[in-house]
Design a protein around this motif. Sequence first.
Motif, PDB file in Angstrom:
ATOM      1  N   GLU A 203       0.824  -1.208   0.000  1.00 12.77           N
ATOM      2  CA  GLU A 203       0.000   0.000   0.000  1.00 12.77           C
ATOM      3  C   GLU A 203       0.865   1.269   0.000  1.00 12.77           C
ATOM      4  OE1 GLU A 203      -2.885  -0.268   3.149  1.00 12.77           O
ATOM      5  OE2 GLU A 203      -4.211  -1.438   1.874  1.00 12.77           O
ATOM      6  N   LEU A 204       2.083   1.148   0.528  1.00 15.82           N
ATOM      7  CA  LEU A 204       3.003   2.275   0.522  1.00 15.82           C
ATOM      8  C   LEU A 204       3.338   2.673  -0.914  1.00 15.82           C
ATOM      9  CD1 LEU A 204       4.048   3.524   3.080  1.00 15.82           C
ATOM     10  CD2 LEU A 204       6.011   2.048   2.956  1.00 15.82           C
ATOM     11  N   LYS A 206       1.503   1.941  -3.501  1.00 18.76           N
ATOM     12  CA  LYS A 206       0.284   2.463  -4.129  1.00 18.76           C
ATOM     13  C   LYS A 206       0.065   3.921  -3.736  1.00 18.76           C
ATOM     14  CE  LYS A 206      -2.324  -1.834  -4.602  1.00 18.76           C
ATOM     15  NZ  LYS A 206      -3.476  -2.614  -4.083  1.00 18.76           N
ATOM     16  N   ALA A 207       0.285   4.210  -2.462  1.00 17.87           N
ATOM     17  CA  ALA A 207       0.094   5.591  -2.002  1.00 17.87           C
ATOM     18  C   ALA A 207       1.018   6.532  -2.763  1.00 17.87           C
ATOM     19  CB  ALA A 207       0.355   5.679  -0.505  1.00 17.87           C
ATOM     20  N   ALA A 208       2.249   6.096  -2.971  1.00 19.67           N
ATOM     21  CA  ALA A 208       3.202   6.943  -3.692  1.00 19.67           C
ATOM     22  C   ALA A 208       2.766   7.149  -5.134  1.00 19.67           C
ATOM     23  CB  ALA A 208       4.594   6.315  -3.637  1.00 19.67           C
ATOM     24  N   ARG A 209       2.179   6.115  -5.715  1.00 19.62           N
ATOM     25  CA  ARG A 209       1.709   6.277  -7.105  1.00 19.62           C
ATOM     26  C   ARG A 209       0.553   7.256  -7.176  1.00 19.62           C
ATOM     27  NH1 ARG A 209       0.608   1.507 -10.845  1.00 19.62           N
ATOM     28  NH2 ARG A 209       0.511   3.274 -12.268  1.00 19.62           N
ATOM     29  N   ASP A 211       0.148   9.642  -5.218  1.00 20.95           N
ATOM     30  CA  ASP A 211       0.766  10.949  -5.010  1.00 20.95           C
ATOM     31  C   ASP A 211       1.501  11.443  -6.252  1.00 20.95           C
ATOM     32  OD1 ASP A 211       0.059  11.980  -2.597  1.00 20.95           O
ATOM     33  OD2 ASP A 211       1.631  10.979  -1.450  1.00 20.95           O
ATOM     34  N   ALA A 213       4.161   9.952  -7.818  1.00 22.88           N
ATOM     35  CA  ALA A 213       5.570   9.618  -7.956  1.00 22.88           C
ATOM     36  C   ALA A 213       5.750   8.538  -9.018  1.00 22.88           C
ATOM     37  CB  ALA A 213       6.125   9.138  -6.614  1.00 22.88           C
ATOM     38  N   THR A 217      11.291   8.334  -8.735  1.00 24.83           N
ATOM     39  CA  THR A 217      10.966   9.052  -7.503  1.00 24.83           C
ATOM     40  C   THR A 217      10.627   8.062  -6.396  1.00 24.83           C
ATOM     41  OG1 THR A 217      10.009  10.716  -8.939  1.00 24.83           O
ATOM     42  CG2 THR A 217       9.609  10.942  -6.583  1.00 24.83           C
ATOM     43  N   LYS A 221      12.992   8.142  -3.275  1.00 21.21           N
ATOM     44  CA  LYS A 221      12.405   8.863  -2.142  1.00 21.21           C
ATOM     45  C   LYS A 221      11.674   7.949  -1.161  1.00 21.21           C
ATOM     46  CE  LYS A 221      13.477  13.132  -3.160  1.00 21.21           C
ATOM     47  NZ  LYS A 221      12.759  13.905  -4.173  1.00 21.21           N
ATOM     48  N   ILE A 222      11.136   6.817  -1.651  1.00 20.22           N
ATOM     49  CA  ILE A 222      10.338   5.964  -0.776  1.00 20.22           C
ATOM     50  C   ILE A 222      11.091   4.682  -0.420  1.00 20.22           C
ATOM     51  CG2 ILE A 222       8.116   4.794  -0.470  1.00 20.22           C
ATOM     52  CD1 ILE A 222       7.775   7.767  -0.867  1.00 20.22           C
ATOM     53  N   PRO A 225      15.176   4.972   1.321  1.00 18.93           N
ATOM     54  CA  PRO A 225      15.319   5.302   2.742  1.00 18.93           C
ATOM     55  C   PRO A 225      14.822   4.200   3.677  1.00 18.93           C
ATOM     56  CG  PRO A 225      14.261   7.096   1.536  1.00 18.93           C
ATOM     57  CD  PRO A 225      14.319   5.929   0.610  1.00 18.93           C
ATOM     58  N   MET A 226      13.998   3.303   3.166  1.00 18.07           N
ATOM     59  CA  MET A 226      13.497   2.227   4.029  1.00 18.07           C
ATOM     60  C   MET A 226      14.356   0.978   3.951  1.00 18.07           C
ATOM     61  SD  MET A 226       9.411   2.208   3.902  1.00 18.07           S
ATOM     62  CE  MET A 226       9.314   1.692   2.225  1.00 18.07           C
TER      63      MET A 226
ATOM     64  N   PHE B  83      -5.637   4.333   2.737  1.00 15.40           N
ATOM     65  CA  PHE B  83      -5.485   2.882   2.804  1.00 15.40           C
ATOM     66  C   PHE B  83      -5.699   2.351   4.215  1.00 15.40           C
ATOM     67  CE2 PHE B  83      -2.986   4.428  -0.706  1.00 15.40           C
ATOM     68  CZ  PHE B  83      -3.285   3.534  -1.726  1.00 15.40           C
ATOM     69  N   TYR B  89       4.597   7.302   4.678  1.00 20.70           N
ATOM     70  CA  TYR B  89       6.019   7.100   4.386  1.00 20.70           C
ATOM     71  C   TYR B  89       6.795   7.200   5.699  1.00 20.70           C
ATOM     72  CZ  TYR B  89       3.869   8.556   0.018  1.00 20.70           C
ATOM     73  OH  TYR B  89       3.021   8.682  -1.039  1.00 20.70           O
ATOM     74  N   GLN B  91       9.836   7.341   6.711  1.00 21.18           N
ATOM     75  CA  GLN B  91      11.027   8.158   6.939  1.00 21.18           C
ATOM     76  C   GLN B  91      10.726   9.643   6.908  1.00 21.18           C
ATOM     77  OE1 GLN B  91      10.308   6.423   4.324  1.00 21.18           O
ATOM     78  NE2 GLN B  91      10.734   7.538   2.445  1.00 21.18           N
ATOM     79  N   ARG B 152      -4.473  16.975  -1.785  1.00 25.84           N
ATOM     80  CA  ARG B 152      -4.447  16.846  -3.247  1.00 25.84           C
ATOM     81  C   ARG B 152      -5.555  17.646  -3.908  1.00 25.84           C
ATOM     82  NH1 ARG B 152      -1.818  13.455  -5.864  1.00 25.84           N
ATOM     83  NH2 ARG B 152      -3.475  12.878  -7.304  1.00 25.84           N
TER      84      ARG B 152
END
Lengths: 313, 361
Positions: A203-204, A206-209, A211, A213, A217, A221-222, A225-226, B83, B89, B91, B152
């Motif tokens: 889902e992380l 998906k959330a970035a998409r 948004d 990215a 990106t 960016k996602i 760092p993890m 979700f 995110y 970080q 958004r």
Amino acid sequence: MAEVVTLNNPSAKVSSATKPVAGPRGKKPRPLLSPRNIMIYGALLFAAAYYLLPLYVMVVTSLKGMPEIRLGNIFSPPLEITFEPWVKAWATACTGLNCDGLSRGFWNSVRITIPSTVISIAIASINGYALANWRFKGADLFFTILIVGAFIPYQVMIYPIVIVLREMGLYGSLTGLIIVHTIFGMPILTLLFRNYFTALPEELFKAARVDGAGFWTIYFKIMLPMSLPIFVVAMILQVTGIWNDFLFGVVFTRPEYYPMTVQLNNIVNSVQGVKEYNVNMAATILTGAVPLIVYFVSGRLFVRGIAAGAVKG
Amino acid sequence: MTINSVSVRDLSLSFGAVTVLETLNLDVKDGEFLVLLGSSGCGKSTLLNCIAGLLDVSDGQIFIKDKNVTWEEPKDRGIGMVFQSYALYPQMTVEGNLSFGLKVAKLSQAEIDKRVARAAEILQIQPLLKRKPSELSGGQRQRVAIGRALVRDVDVFLFDEPLSNLDAKLRSELRVEIKRLHQSLKNTMIYVTHDQIEALTLADRIAVMKSGVIQQLADPMTIYNFPENLFVAGFIGSPSMNFFRGEIKDRGGRKVVEINGVDFSMDAYPTRGPLEAGRKVVLGVRPEHVRVDEPGEEIHAAVVDIEEPMGADNLLWLKLAGQTISVRIAGARRYAPGKAVKLSFDMSMASVFDAATENRI
Ligand SMILES: Nc1ncnc2c1ncn2[C@@H]1O[C@H](COP(=O)(O)OP(=O)(O)OP(=O)(O)O)[C@@H](O)[C@H]1O
Ligand SMILES: [Mg+2]
């Protein structure tokens, strides 16, 4: 010492005898010399000694002068500590070809290991990310080929690669060896990264998409760092693997580019003159020092990354 | 003229050989709060992901604000999504989470600050802006996740079970907040859940789904009182509707349902068509539509089996016509187990389904 934890195991209570004065109370006493403890500590001490004794012998021998070594007592500590053998191993020990010690091999190894590690990790992490998160056409086929590649014994591929490198004009050069190391690291590293990224919550991504990215990106960016633990794991695997490599170093490079392991072999097996055990020991420790330091510095992260990567197949 | 905010036309989606959605149609009106309700694995998330553009559809079209977005990227569809796992995110700070999408879209810093401040104010998360997600409670995290959709500035909000990771108390609090948010923003919201209370309390309309097919699409009260088929009737309501298998009989011109030799008159039932004698049917009556010890036309004798006092209500389990049924009465009225009672059904609120097709008659 993680093993101490087992002492708190309920079954250990059997061996403890308490005198009920006013009834048992508080922490249960545990005798130190129960048969169970003797077994555990005995086994641990034996295993530790088994692994540490050779290192001990190497260190003391490397600090002795040759006359003292000839006395023959390999376990005795040095009577007179000398760093002469270390200096010689590094700077002046002779192989059949030259007499500038391990330093030449060390710098060659550095020049091989760093680019190979960086390039292979960069490519493999992007591969793994693409395989895990972007279900592109042919992803399964690509992945299968990669995995099959991981199981082909690489001796089979040496001669074809020699030919390919020769045709490219890279045979014998450092660049050629770096390319070989990068390619051979690819299957296992890609698998490692793919598994790690698959285990991250979908889902992380998906959330970035949502948004907005895109591929890069999200990667920078996602995902990056993890993913520090898995990068450390990959780094350790590559640094130790490439540093310890001998076969590829001999096969794909010219003597002036021999890595440290090959240089070490040539010093130790050099047939001229007397065998200088102290110099050999010092040279061996010097060669092993890099992987050793890498382990010590990043051991904790290594364990965490392995555990994280193992969550999902 | 009311335009449809989201329209799904003949949507099909399969994962390899598994077909999850097949020629599904759905129209969501502008400003509507639509809830997709269904049990686990029925394809709710899949449908939502298709609308969001996170899954490529196998066939069909998707329109948002009358624009065909079937091939558009998620970011170009004018949607925000929340979700179940919050998907913050890890970080980035709360502020970073809120502004990430805006930075990607290359908005000016002033505009970003303005939008983040507004979302933070609406959701009352201003004090949390500098924290990392790991330093937030579940409820706070979900608020931030909603904020990320809010900044958004989109027409359509998509929620995928946003409350199911929260405990009961937080869930009801945030439920009210989402409803308030919808009332003040007047956006279109599509909300996936398998919690019928959430569905009934939040929705303008509910789409009840079962294995990828929408069973009924109607406002909550219609869904609750006039379920279109046996599945919807059984899925909504707790405790579940009482079902009796029986047969339509003609008793001198009056139609009844005969269940294990007991007749239930159909006079008051708002039937849609003629009731042919001999037709096998399922009679459904909700627990609150059974009267206990009250005057009524048809009285049936029954015995209390178990009593479950729940405060405001009192739930009785009784034996009738060889079957256990549940009855909901006012909490103050108490019945000891074993007590004989007289029941009558409010047939005007009952549902009758064809036993073969399982559709409402
Ligand atoms: N990537 C996938 N590959 C194969 N099958 C999938 C995939 N994703 C979902 N499915 C299948 O599609 C069906 C619908 O899944 P979906 O996630 O839409 O269910 P859901 O209604 O959201 O359920 P839940 O309430 O558990 O979230 C399930 O049977 C699931 O097994
Ligand atoms: Mg789901």
